[in-house]
Design a protein around this motif. Sequence first.
Motif, mmCIF file in Angstrom:
data_model
loop_
_atom_site.group_PDB
_atom_site.id
_atom_site.type_symbol
_atom_site.label_atom_id
_atom_site.label_comp_id
_atom_site.label_asym_id
_atom_site.label_seq_id
_atom_site.Cartn_x
_atom_site.Cartn_y
_atom_site.Cartn_z
ATOM 1 N N SER A 13 0.834 -1.186 0.000
ATOM 2 C CA SER A 13 0.000 0.000 0.000
ATOM 3 C C SER A 13 0.868 1.235 0.000
ATOM 4 O O SER A 13 1.959 1.234 0.500
ATOM 5 C CB SER A 13 -0.918 -0.011 1.213
ATOM 6 O OG SER A 13 -0.166 -0.080 2.383
ATOM 7 N N ALA A 14 0.323 2.302 -0.548
ATOM 8 C CA ALA A 14 1.014 3.575 -0.553
ATOM 9 C C ALA A 14 0.458 4.411 0.573
ATOM 10 O O ALA A 14 -0.668 4.244 0.992
ATOM 11 C CB ALA A 14 0.805 4.275 -1.896
ATOM 12 N N GLU A 30 8.671 -0.028 -11.413
ATOM 13 C CA GLU A 30 8.978 0.105 -9.991
ATOM 14 C C GLU A 30 8.819 -1.245 -9.304
ATOM 15 O O GLU A 30 7.922 -2.017 -9.630
ATOM 16 C CB GLU A 30 8.034 1.116 -9.324
ATOM 17 C CG GLU A 30 8.338 2.543 -9.677
ATOM 18 C CD GLU A 30 7.504 3.537 -8.884
ATOM 19 O OE1 GLU A 30 6.885 3.150 -7.864
ATOM 20 O OE2 GLU A 30 7.476 4.706 -9.290
ATOM 21 N N CYS A 31 9.682 -1.506 -8.341
ATOM 22 C CA CYS A 31 9.563 -2.720 -7.536
ATOM 23 C C CYS A 31 8.323 -2.646 -6.661
ATOM 24 O O CYS A 31 7.838 -1.566 -6.314
ATOM 25 C CB CYS A 31 10.779 -2.888 -6.630
ATOM 26 S SG CYS A 31 12.291 -3.391 -7.465
ATOM 27 N N THR A 32 7.813 -3.800 -6.302
ATOM 28 C CA THR A 32 6.711 -3.922 -5.348
ATOM 29 C C THR A 32 7.240 -4.637 -4.110
ATOM 30 O O THR A 32 8.374 -5.136 -4.098
ATOM 31 C CB THR A 32 5.552 -4.743 -5.944
ATOM 32 O OG1 THR A 32 5.995 -6.104 -6.105
ATOM 33 C CG2 THR A 32 5.100 -4.174 -7.287
ATOM 34 N N ALA A 33 6.420 -4.741 -3.088
ATOM 35 C CA ALA A 33 6.817 -5.469 -1.880
ATOM 36 C C ALA A 33 7.147 -6.916 -2.202
ATOM 37 O O ALA A 33 8.043 -7.510 -1.593
ATOM 38 C CB ALA A 33 5.707 -5.389 -0.835
ATOM 39 N N LEU A 37 5.635 5.214 -0.257
ATOM 40 C CA LEU A 37 5.794 4.286 0.860
ATOM 41 C C LEU A 37 5.038 2.991 0.581
ATOM 42 O O LEU A 37 3.878 3.016 0.171
ATOM 43 C CB LEU A 37 5.243 4.925 2.143
ATOM 44 C CG LEU A 37 5.194 4.036 3.386
ATOM 45 C CD1 LEU A 37 6.600 3.671 3.851
ATOM 46 C CD2 LEU A 37 4.426 4.740 4.494
ATOM 47 N N ILE A 38 5.716 1.877 0.788
ATOM 48 C CA ILE A 38 5.088 0.567 0.626
ATOM 49 C C ILE A 38 5.275 -0.211 1.918
ATOM 50 O O ILE A 38 6.368 -0.229 2.490
ATOM 51 C CB ILE A 38 5.695 -0.212 -0.555
ATOM 52 C CG1 ILE A 38 5.355 0.485 -1.871
ATOM 53 C CG2 ILE A 38 5.206 -1.652 -0.568
ATOM 54 C CD1 ILE A 38 5.918 -0.184 -3.095
ATOM 55 N N THR A 39 4.201 -0.821 2.397
ATOM 56 C CA THR A 39 4.266 -1.672 3.577
ATOM 57 C C THR A 39 3.657 -3.023 3.247
ATOM 58 O O THR A 39 2.762 -3.121 2.412
ATOM 59 C CB THR A 39 3.497 -1.061 4.774
ATOM 60 O OG1 THR A 39 2.104 -1.082 4.494
ATOM 61 C CG2 THR A 39 3.936 0.368 5.064
ATOM 62 N N LYS A 40 4.175 -4.034 3.919
ATOM 63 C CA LYS A 40 3.607 -5.369 3.772
ATOM 64 C C LYS A 40 3.846 -6.139 5.060
ATOM 65 O O LYS A 40 4.990 -6.242 5.522
ATOM 66 C CB LYS A 40 4.246 -6.113 2.599
ATOM 67 C CG LYS A 40 3.687 -7.525 2.426
ATOM 68 C CD LYS A 40 4.360 -8.256 1.283
ATOM 69 C CE LYS A 40 3.775 -9.650 1.124
ATOM 70 N NZ LYS A 40 4.429 -10.395 0.034
ATOM 71 N N ASP A 41 2.773 -6.679 5.644
ATOM 72 C CA ASP A 41 2.919 -7.501 6.835
ATOM 73 C C ASP A 41 3.443 -8.869 6.414
ATOM 74 O O ASP A 41 2.831 -9.550 5.591
ATOM 75 C CB ASP A 41 1.592 -7.628 7.579
ATOM 76 C CG ASP A 41 1.261 -6.379 8.378
ATOM 77 O OD1 ASP A 41 0.088 -6.207 8.729
ATOM 78 O OD2 ASP A 41 2.170 -5.580 8.666
ATOM 79 N N LEU A 42 4.573 -9.257 7.001
ATOM 80 C CA LEU A 42 5.175 -10.557 6.740
ATOM 81 C C LEU A 42 4.715 -11.581 7.779
ATOM 82 O O LEU A 42 4.634 -12.769 7.497
ATOM 83 C CB LEU A 42 6.699 -10.438 6.740
ATOM 84 C CG LEU A 42 7.273 -9.401 5.764
ATOM 85 C CD1 LEU A 42 8.769 -9.232 5.969
ATOM 86 C CD2 LEU A 42 6.960 -9.784 4.329
#
Length: 196
Positions: free
Chosen positions: A30-31, A59-62, A89-94
Motif C-alpha cells: 500500500s502507498a 517500480e519494484c513492489t513489496a 511508501l510501501i508496507t507489507k505484513d510478513l
Amino acid sequence: MQRIGKIASVGAVAVAAAFSLSACGDDSTSASAQQPSQPSAPAAPSSSAAQAAGTKGRECTADDIKTTGTFGQAPTITIPDDCDPPKKLITKDLVAGTGNGAKAGQKVSMNYSLVTWSDKQKLDSSFDRGQTFDLTLGAGEVIPGWDQGLVGIKQGGRRLLIIPPDLGYGQGGNGIAPNETLVFVTDAVTVPNDKS
C-alpha cells in the motif's frame, strides 16, 4: 547506537530526525494515504527508453523484495536488480501479530534491520545490537516512513517497509546517501493493549 531517531553515526541509522511518519497497516502492498494523489501514470517507457533514462522500466513492489526469517530472528533482505525503487511508501505484513494495531501517540518497542537500496547492503540492525528501539508513534521522533509505515502493526508482527527518500533522510546524512530508498524489516516487540 540508535539510528532510527536522529542517526547519530554511520553505525546507527535511527529512523529519524524531526521527521514523522504515519502509515498503512494492512497486509497488502500500500502507498501512504498522506501522499498527494498522482495524475494518471503515463505509459511505461519502452525498454530502450528506460535504459537511456537509467531506469529498469518498472517500480519494484513489496513482492519483489525477498526476506528470510520470522519474528524475532534477524532477517536477511534481498533487493532485486531488475526494477526501480518505488516512489511511494510501501508496507507489507510478513507476520500478522496479535492484539490491537499500533496507533499514533502510543509507545512501541521495535527491532529492525535496514538495507539501503543503492548498494543493497545492511546499514543498521537492532537485532545485531541485541537492543530494541523504543519510540512514540507519530510524535516525529523518527523518519516519516516509520511514523506512517508502522501504524496498525500488531505485537508479534513483522512488517516490510520500503521508504522513498522524501519519507526517509532526503538529502542524506549520518551514513545515508542523498535520495536513498530505505528497506526495513521491522518487528513489533511491544504494542500497548489499549482497552478503550
